[in-house]
Design an enzyme around this catalytic site. Structure first.
Site, PDB file in Angstrom:
ATOM      1  N   LYS A   1       0.848  -1.191   0.000  1.00 48.55           N
ATOM      2  CA  LYS A   1       0.000   0.000   0.000  1.00 48.55           C
ATOM      3  C   LYS A   1       0.877   1.231   0.000  1.00 48.55           C
ATOM      4  O   LYS A   1       2.017   1.180   0.491  1.00 48.55           O
ATOM      5  CB  LYS A   1      -0.872   0.020   1.265  1.00 48.55           C
ATOM      6  CG  LYS A   1      -2.090   0.914   1.162  1.00 48.55           C
ATOM      7  CD  LYS A   1      -3.171   0.219   0.371  1.00 48.55           C
ATOM      8  CE  LYS A   1      -4.508   0.864   0.489  1.00 48.55           C
ATOM      9  NZ  LYS A   1      -5.551  -0.101   0.116  1.00 48.55           N
TER      10      LYS A   1
HETATM   11  N1  GLU Z   1      -7.255   0.066  -3.243  1.00 50.33           N
HETATM   12  C1  GLU Z   1      -8.050  -1.094  -3.501  1.00 50.33           C
HETATM   13  C2  GLU Z   1      -8.099  -1.991  -2.286  1.00 50.33           C
HETATM   14  O1  GLU Z   1      -7.923  -1.550  -1.168  1.00 50.33           O
HETATM   15  C3  GLU Z   1      -7.620  -1.816  -4.780  1.00 50.33           C
HETATM   16  C4  GLU Z   1      -6.226  -2.344  -4.768  1.00 50.33           C
HETATM   17  C5  GLU Z   1      -5.758  -2.876  -6.121  1.00 50.33           C
HETATM   18  O2  GLU Z   1      -6.554  -2.933  -7.048  1.00 50.33           O
HETATM   19  O3  GLU Z   1      -4.585  -3.237  -6.204  1.00 50.33           O
HETATM   20  O4  GLU Z   1      -8.395  -3.161  -2.376  1.00 50.33           O
END
Ligand code: GLU
Length: 413
Positions: A106
């Site tokens: 993240k």
């Molecule tokens: N930000 C989204 C999540 O928390 C998508 C993450 C992604 O598609 O890699 O799942």
């Protein structure tokens, strides 16, 4: 959710419980809890008035046992290393739970994007991507959108990376369809949330056609979840965004509200519904309460007012650990974030596969495969829940951690 204390951080509390129930060796549990790598970067950029400014950004790579690190990048004033770390960890369990070949990561930049012009946001985004360039790659770490980032931001990331390394659409997901994005990606998290709500309705004996739904947050996830649940026949009695909530006991006109929100980027100014506060919205009597905004929305200060049958966590970490314990005692079920909102990263995976193969799938292909993934994961978790008599969150963590553990032992053992 910037808190790593296990009583208020639902991830850590669920992790510890799942580790115990799985009878996992403590050295492996410790190894899987610890992030692989954390990067903090200064992001210098030029303001529109010519001054130079600096903001701080992060990328945490939690675990890549099952595949490249994967997860979004958020722009929010509350972003800090602890929050990004907790969210990166959630991604490891989420990708494992839906069994896609990724680990978890993240990122984030600590800014309120509404304070910057589009040109300034472009410069910040490009500089941030340049700063994390040494640790990302289409087989290493693949970012995506999260809170306050979107397909436009992904286009800048993709362009920035491709200028340095050659055309590489697979470096990020959640791109516009014109740049290698997947059909169905934009609505995938909301669609997945609706699919999971439907499965939960079945198991908790709630007639979807007669059910009342309250949704906190009307961004990408909340608005699409409302749209699909409305199509399934649910009555959406209240929704909210940062401007406040709208309530109509007879059901809001979701199609018109969706269009209004697309046009104005807010539900404010919409003709229908009575205005209510966020606290009033969370306390409404309903079948499904869907928090689809930020972390810790349901916490010890408001948990006693919750009056629904099932909470469906569309946001990441919207129910604190203490609140979750109280809700369990009151027999209010929680369908956890790593299951509910996994539709987004699942279609991100489909996008990445299409980019690597240079072959486009139809929307029907995407939606069918998404549905299969979501329902399989739901059933797997539900079976563990029944067998072990544990909440859905613990069952989800057990399935997800066990899968990572097995790969970890094969690779490291
Ligand atoms: N930000 C989204 C999540 O928390 C998508 C993450 C992604 O598609 O890699 O799942």
């Amino acid at each position: 959710m910037a808190n790593n204390n296990s009583s208020s951080n639902p991830t850590l509390a669920a992790y510890k419980k799942a580790v115990e129930l799985l009878g996992m060796k403590l050295n492996i549990a410790k190894a899987l809890e610890m992030p692989d790598r954390e990067l903090t970067v200064e992001v210098p950029f030029k303001m529109d008035n010519g001054d130079v400014n600096s903001v701080v950004g992060y990328r945490v790579q939690h675990n890549n046992t099952r595949g490249p690190f994967k997860g979004g990048i958020r722009y929010h004033q509350h972003v800090d290393i602890e929050e990004v770390r907790a969210l990166a960890t959630l991604m490891t369990w989420k990708t494992s739970l839906v069994d896609i070949p990724y680990g978890g990561g993240k990122g984030g930049i600590a800014i309120d994007p509404s304070n910057y012009s589009k040109n300034e946001l472009e410069r910040i985004s490009r500089k941030f991507f340049r700063a994390i360039d040494p640790i990302v790659g289409p087989n290493v770490d693949i970012p995506a959108p999260d809170v306050n980032t979107n397909a436009q931001v992904m286009s800048w990331f993709m362009d920035e990376y491709s200028q340095r390394h050659g055309y590489t659409p697979a470096i990020v997901t959640g791109k516009p369809v014109e740049l290698g994005g997947s059909l169905g990606r934009e609505e995938a998290t909301g669609r997945g949330t609706a699919i999971i709500t439907k499965e939960a309705a079945d198991k908790w004996n709630i007639d979807l056609n007669k059910s009342e739904v309250v949704i906190q947050g009307f961004g990408n996830v909340g608005s699409y979840a409302a749209k699909f649940l409305n199509e399934y026949g649910c009555k959406i009695i209240a929704v909210s965004d940062v401007s406040g909530g709208l309530y109509d006991p007879n059901g809001l006109d979701i199609n018109n509200l969706f269009d209004h929100n697309k046009k104005h980027r807010t539900i404010d100014g919409f003709g229908g519904g009575k205005k209510i506060t966020n606290e009033e919205l969370l306390a409404l009597k309903c079948d499904f309460l869907i928090p689809a905004a930020l972390g810790s929305a349901i916490n010890s200060s408001n948990v006693n007012s919750i009056n629904c049958k099932v909470i469906v966590e569309a946001a990441n970490g919207p129910v604190t650990g203490e609140a979750a314990d109280k809700l369990w005692k009151r027999k209010i079920a929680i369908i956890p974030d790593i299951l509910t909102n996994a539709g987004g990263v699942t279609v991100s995976y489909f996008e990445w596969v299409q980019n690597l193969q240079q072959f486009k799938w139809t929307k029907q292909d995407v939606n069918k495969k998404l549905q299969e993934k979501m329902i399989n994961a739901f059933n797997e978790v539900y079976a563990v829940k029944i067998e072990k008599k544990v909440p859905m969150r613990i069952a989800s963590f057990m399935v997800a951690i066990d899968r990572v553990q097995q790969s970890y032992i094969l690779r490291e053992g």
